[in-house]
Design a protein around this motif. Structure first.
Motif, PDB file in Angstrom:
ATOM      1  N   LEU A   4     121.872  10.587  85.634  1.00 19.91           N
ATOM      2  CA  LEU A   4     122.102   8.700  85.655  1.00 19.91           C
ATOM      3  C   LEU A   4     121.487   8.693  85.875  1.00 19.91           C
ATOM      4  CD1 LEU A   4     125.420   8.730  82.994  1.00 19.91           C
ATOM      5  CD2 LEU A   4     122.827   9.819  82.755  1.00 19.91           C
ATOM      6  N   ARG A   5     121.197   7.064  86.235  1.00 22.79           N
ATOM      7  CA  ARG A   5     120.112   6.043  87.056  1.00 22.79           C
ATOM      8  C   ARG A   5     119.952   4.887  86.337  1.00 22.79           C
ATOM      9  NH1 ARG A   5     115.803   7.414  91.349  1.00 22.79           N
ATOM     10  NH2 ARG A   5     117.349   8.842  92.179  1.00 22.79           N
ATOM     11  N   GLU A   6     121.041   3.657  87.094  1.00 18.94           N
ATOM     12  CA  GLU A   6     121.010   2.355  87.001  1.00 18.94           C
ATOM     13  C   GLU A   6     119.614   1.512  87.347  1.00 18.94           C
ATOM     14  OE1 GLU A   6     125.218   3.357  86.743  1.00 18.94           O
ATOM     15  OE2 GLU A   6     123.661   3.473  88.374  1.00 18.94           O
ATOM     16  N   CYS A  22     119.563   2.358  82.176  1.00 16.97           N
ATOM     17  CA  CYS A  22     119.911   3.682  82.458  1.00 16.97           C
ATOM     18  C   CYS A  22     119.016   5.135  82.197  1.00 16.97           C
ATOM     19  CB  CYS A  22     121.940   3.841  81.700  1.00 16.97           C
ATOM     20  SG  CYS A  22     122.730   4.594  82.596  1.00 16.97           S
ATOM     21  N   TRP A  36     128.642   2.035  79.254  1.00 23.35           N
ATOM     22  CA  TRP A  36     128.727   0.833  80.671  1.00 23.35           C
ATOM     23  C   TRP A  36     129.898   0.405  81.484  1.00 23.35           C
ATOM     24  CZ3 TRP A  36     124.280   0.483  83.156  1.00 23.35           C
ATOM     25  CH2 TRP A  36     123.132   0.244  82.817  1.00 23.35           C
ATOM     26  N   THR A  76     117.095   6.442  77.483  1.00 31.61           N
ATOM     27  CA  THR A  76     117.594   5.420  78.163  1.00 31.61           C
ATOM     28  C   THR A  76     118.460   4.288  77.329  1.00 31.61           C
ATOM     29  OG1 THR A  76     115.743   5.002  79.121  1.00 31.61           O
ATOM     30  CG2 THR A  76     116.577   3.220  79.464  1.00 31.61           C
ATOM     31  N   TYR A  93     128.644   0.425  86.637  1.00 29.40           N
ATOM     32  CA  TYR A  93     128.110   2.200  85.976  1.00 29.40           C
ATOM     33  C   TYR A  93     127.904   1.779  85.009  1.00 29.40           C
ATOM     34  CZ  TYR A  93     129.766   2.170  90.668  1.00 29.40           C
ATOM     35  OH  TYR A  93     131.483   1.898  91.827  1.00 29.40           O
ATOM     36  N   CYS A  94     126.532   3.316  84.791  1.00 28.34           N
ATOM     37  CA  CYS A  94     126.975   3.925  82.930  1.00 28.34           C
ATOM     38  C   CYS A  94     126.525   5.069  83.379  1.00 28.34           C
ATOM     39  CB  CYS A  94     124.937   4.318  82.867  1.00 28.34           C
ATOM     40  SG  CYS A  94     123.371   4.853  84.093  1.00 28.34           S
ATOM     41  N   GLY A 115     126.230   7.336  86.634  1.00 23.66           N
ATOM     42  CA  GLY A 115     125.385   6.904  87.742  1.00 23.66           C
ATOM     43  C   GLY A 115     125.986   6.324  88.994  1.00 23.66           C
ATOM     44  N   THR A 118     124.739  -0.483  90.173  1.00 17.35           N
ATOM     45  CA  THR A 118     124.079  -1.542  90.015  1.00 17.35           C
ATOM     46  C   THR A 118     124.763  -2.677  89.898  1.00 17.35           C
ATOM     47  OG1 THR A 118     122.013  -2.333  89.811  1.00 17.35           O
ATOM     48  CG2 THR A 118     123.434  -1.775  87.836  1.00 17.35           C
TER      49      THR A 118
END
Length: 124
Positions: A4-6, A22, A36, A76, A93-94, A115, A118
């Motif tokens: 996972l990438r935020e 995310c 989240w 997403t 964070y997700c 994730g 961010t």
């Protein structure tokens, strides 16, 4: 192993808005257990919002200001944040659960994918 990438964090003034995204590297959102979380300096990580087994949840402090959404077609999830306040400052964070288990949306142990976080900073 899915990732996972935020994105979308940043610095805003009080009253401003941000939209966090995310993206998952595979369709792990298909179980519809996503959330989240956020962690402010010196505080424990807390659940902010979730889409969990067909129901949307929000912690009280963000109700009416934040909106979580999910687009499974592009793997997403989003967190729309409006009327931001300094107390919303945190690393966001997700998280996702890739199967149909788990029952408590605000518990960290419910989720098996996270994730990297961010940063969101809100100034007064």
């Amino acid at each position: 192993q899915a990732q996972l990438r935020e994105s979308g964090g940043g610095s805003v003034q009080a009253g401003g808005s941000l939209r966090l995204s995310c993206v998952a590297s595979s369709n792990i959102f298909s179980a519809y257990r996503v959330a989240w979380f956020r962690q402010a300096p010196g505080k424990e990580r807390e659940g902010v919002a979730a889409i969990f087994a067909g129901t949307t949840y929000y912690t009280d402090s963000v109700k009416g200001r934040f909106t979580i959404s999910l687009d499974n077609t592009i793997n997403t999830m989003y967190l729309e944040m409006n009327s931001l306040q300094p107390e919303d400052t945190a690393v966001y964070y997700c998280a996702a659960r890739s199967d149909w288990s788990g029952s408590i949306w605000y518990r960290e142990s419910t989720y098996n994918y996270w994730g990297q976080g961010t940063q969101v900073a809100v100034s007064s």
